[in-house]
Design a protein around this motif. Structure first.
Motif, PDB file in Angstrom:
ATOM      1  N   GLU A  87       0.880  -1.180   0.000  1.00 20.08           N
ATOM      2  CA  GLU A  87       0.000   0.000   0.000  1.00 20.08           C
ATOM      3  C   GLU A  87       0.911   1.222   0.000  1.00 20.08           C
ATOM      4  OE1 GLU A  87      -2.405  -0.300   3.537  1.00 20.08           O
ATOM      5  OE2 GLU A  87      -3.380  -2.132   2.869  1.00 20.08           O
ATOM      6  N   CYS A  98      -0.780   6.740   8.453  1.00 17.13           N
ATOM      7  CA  CYS A  98      -1.092   5.314   8.609  1.00 17.13           C
ATOM      8  C   CYS A  98       0.157   4.492   8.272  1.00 17.13           C
ATOM      9  CB  CYS A  98      -2.275   4.913   7.726  1.00 17.13           C
ATOM     10  SG  CYS A  98      -3.221   3.514   8.381  1.00 17.13           S
ATOM     11  N   HIS A 100       1.763   3.900   5.428  1.00 14.69           N
ATOM     12  CA  HIS A 100       1.758   3.027   4.253  1.00 14.69           C
ATOM     13  C   HIS A 100       3.084   3.079   3.492  1.00 14.69           C
ATOM     14  CE1 HIS A 100      -2.942   2.799   4.100  1.00 14.69           C
ATOM     15  NE2 HIS A 100      -2.432   2.408   5.245  1.00 14.69           N
ATOM     16  N   GLU A 133      -6.115   2.433  -0.247  1.00 11.22           N
ATOM     17  CA  GLU A 133      -6.650   1.600   0.850  1.00 11.22           C
ATOM     18  C   GLU A 133      -7.560   2.416   1.749  1.00 11.22           C
ATOM     19  OE1 GLU A 133      -7.447  -0.258   4.444  1.00 11.22           O
ATOM     20  OE2 GLU A 133      -6.168   1.500   4.418  1.00 11.22           O
ATOM     21  N   GLU A 134      -7.172   3.676   1.984  1.00  8.93           N
ATOM     22  CA  GLU A 134      -7.817   4.443   3.059  1.00  8.93           C
ATOM     23  C   GLU A 134      -9.294   4.741   2.814  1.00  8.93           C
ATOM     24  OE1 GLU A 134      -6.902   5.022   5.927  1.00  8.93           O
ATOM     25  OE2 GLU A 134      -4.721   4.867   5.964  1.00  8.93           O
ATOM     26  N   HIS A 158       1.424  -4.250   8.464  1.00  7.54           N
ATOM     27  CA  HIS A 158       0.971  -2.870   8.676  1.00  7.54           C
ATOM     28  C   HIS A 158       1.633  -2.322   9.933  1.00  7.54           C
ATOM     29  CE1 HIS A 158      -1.498   0.655   9.037  1.00  7.54           C
ATOM     30  NE2 HIS A 158      -2.156   0.351   7.934  1.00  7.54           N
TER      31      HIS A 158
HETATM   32 ZN   LIG Z   1      -3.353   1.715   6.946  1.00  2.70          ZN
END
Ligand SMILES: [Zn+2]
Ligand SMILES: [Zn+2]
Length: 393
Positions: A87, A98, A100, A133-134, A158
């Motif tokens: 990602e 996040c 990524h 993805e978000e 992740h």
């Molecule tokens: Zn994430």
């Protein structure tokens, strides 16, 4: 885990490979971090990642599944076909909050390092670049368009605040709502207006009442994106975006109807007209393949990290990896990059995603993923066990 001197030697080799790519992986992930791109606009990130893979022997297909910033890289041929997922999208305003950028670095690091195992034992390692993805469920779209057909196993990691081989992720769907009222002078002619903002506020009140009676782990949350033009005009238009989550698909369906009724009721109460649109794709709950998770756990622990099998928390989000995990045996472990007080999707987590702890976690994860690929290609029985578990549920 099957142990043998040959497997140990191969694992030592993939670890050495990740170490020899240390500087490039670090640079790649920091470059993505400092150039945050939103879902479906990750042109630079997808470009850098595919360039790196190509330079290191992968054949590359860009724009797969009809998505410009999705890609597929492959090395080797035949079965088993093991996919690593990358990602690389960021969040509005918060950037890589996040982490990524670290997912991307760990996936390409593991892919390149596992070439040594593929050369010796056969099989194919694939790397699948999965955008957005978000907010837009890129993987959910790619699942529907067949990007994961003919793949035996899918793995990604992740960043988070725990080292854990499994995580829980909720089924989830988003909803866009608009109310249409009628503008009028808010003081001189209020009786001539229909207040679209009041309809939105009534909806929030109804959802707050509903929330008291929903199942544990279910979530409803939203924002107002339009609340009117000026305080002296009765708002003729209001808009909002909401997300509904539940532990299972069936309860999500039930909850969707109840949430929608909150808006319908508010429209009736205020006289405003309701328009709504559920997102085309929903995020499925995550299925953790435990046989696969245990392999990853042991490999990550062999690098000196203490890795839990499950996260010691009841707080969960959602991921489009859930959709992949419904059709292919999969794992989505967490690796810790910050103390557990730090919230994901916060400025502090964005900082952690570019920290030394972040880079270390990314490299350890790349090693553990590559070592897990060694376990899989070296032992057909291990793959059979993973697949058996997937079929039995
Ligand atoms: Zn994430
Ligand atoms: Zn996120």
């Amino acid at each position: 885990m099957v142990k043998s001197p040959a497997i140990d030697k191969l694992k030592a080799l993939v670890i050495k490979e990740v170490d020899s790519h240390h500087d490039q992986l670090r640079e790649l992930s920091l470059k993505i971090h400092s150039t945050p791109e939103l879902g479906f606009h990750e042109t630079k990130a997808a470009g850098w990642l595919t360039q790196y893979l190509k330079k290191n022997g992968f054949s590359i297909e860009r724009g797969i599944s009809g998505l410009a910033t999705a890609f597929k890289g492959s090395y080797g041929k035949g079965k088993p076909a093991i996919a690593l997922l990358a990602e690389y999208d960021a969040l509005p305003k918060l950037g890589h909050a996040c982490g990524h950028n670290l997912i991307a670095g760990s996936a390409v690091g593991a892919a390149v390092a596992s070439e040594a195992a593929i050369d010796q034992l056969g099989g194919t390692v694939l790397i699948i670049g999965t955008p957005a993805e978000e907010l837009y469920g890129g993987k959910a779209i790619m699942v529907e368009r067949g990007a994961f057909n003919n793949i035996d196993i899918a793995m990604m990691v992740h960043p988070g605040v725990h080292d854990a081989a499994t995580t829980q992720a909720l089924a989830c769907i988003s909803l866009d709502v608009e109310f249409f009222g009628k503008a009028a002078h808010a003081s001189a002619r209020p009786e001539a207006g229909i207040n679209a903002l009041e309809a939105m506020l009534q909806s929030f009140a109804a959802i707050n009442s509903l929330r008291q009676h929903i199942k544990d782990k279910a979530r409803i949350h939203g924002i107002i994106t339009d609340g009117g033009e000026a305080a002296n005009i009765v708002p003729a238009h209001s808009a909002g975006t909401f997300i509904v989550r539940a532990e299972e698909d069936a309860y999500l369906d039930e909850l969707k109807e109840k949430v929608l009724n909150c808006f319908v009721g508010a429209a009736t109460a205020t006289g405003a007209r309701l328009e709504y649109r559920w997102a085309e794709v929903s995020y499925a709950p995550l299925r953790n393949n435990m046989a696969l998770a245990r392999l990853f756990q042991q490999n990550m622990q062999s690098l000196g990290r203490k890795v839990l099998l499950a996260k010691p928390t009841k707080a969960f989000g959602s991921t489009d990896m859930g959709n992949v995990s419904q059709i292919v045996p999969a794992i989505h472990p967490d690796f810790a990059i910050a103390p557990k007080e730090v919230a994901i999707h916060s400025p502090e987590f964005a900082q952690a995603a570019a920290s030394e702890a972040g880079i270390k976690g990314m490299l350890d994860s790349a090693k553990a993923l590559a070592m897990t690929i060694v376990d899989l290609v070296a032992n057909p029985e291990t793959i059979a066990r993973v697949k058996q578990e997937f079929k039995s549920k």
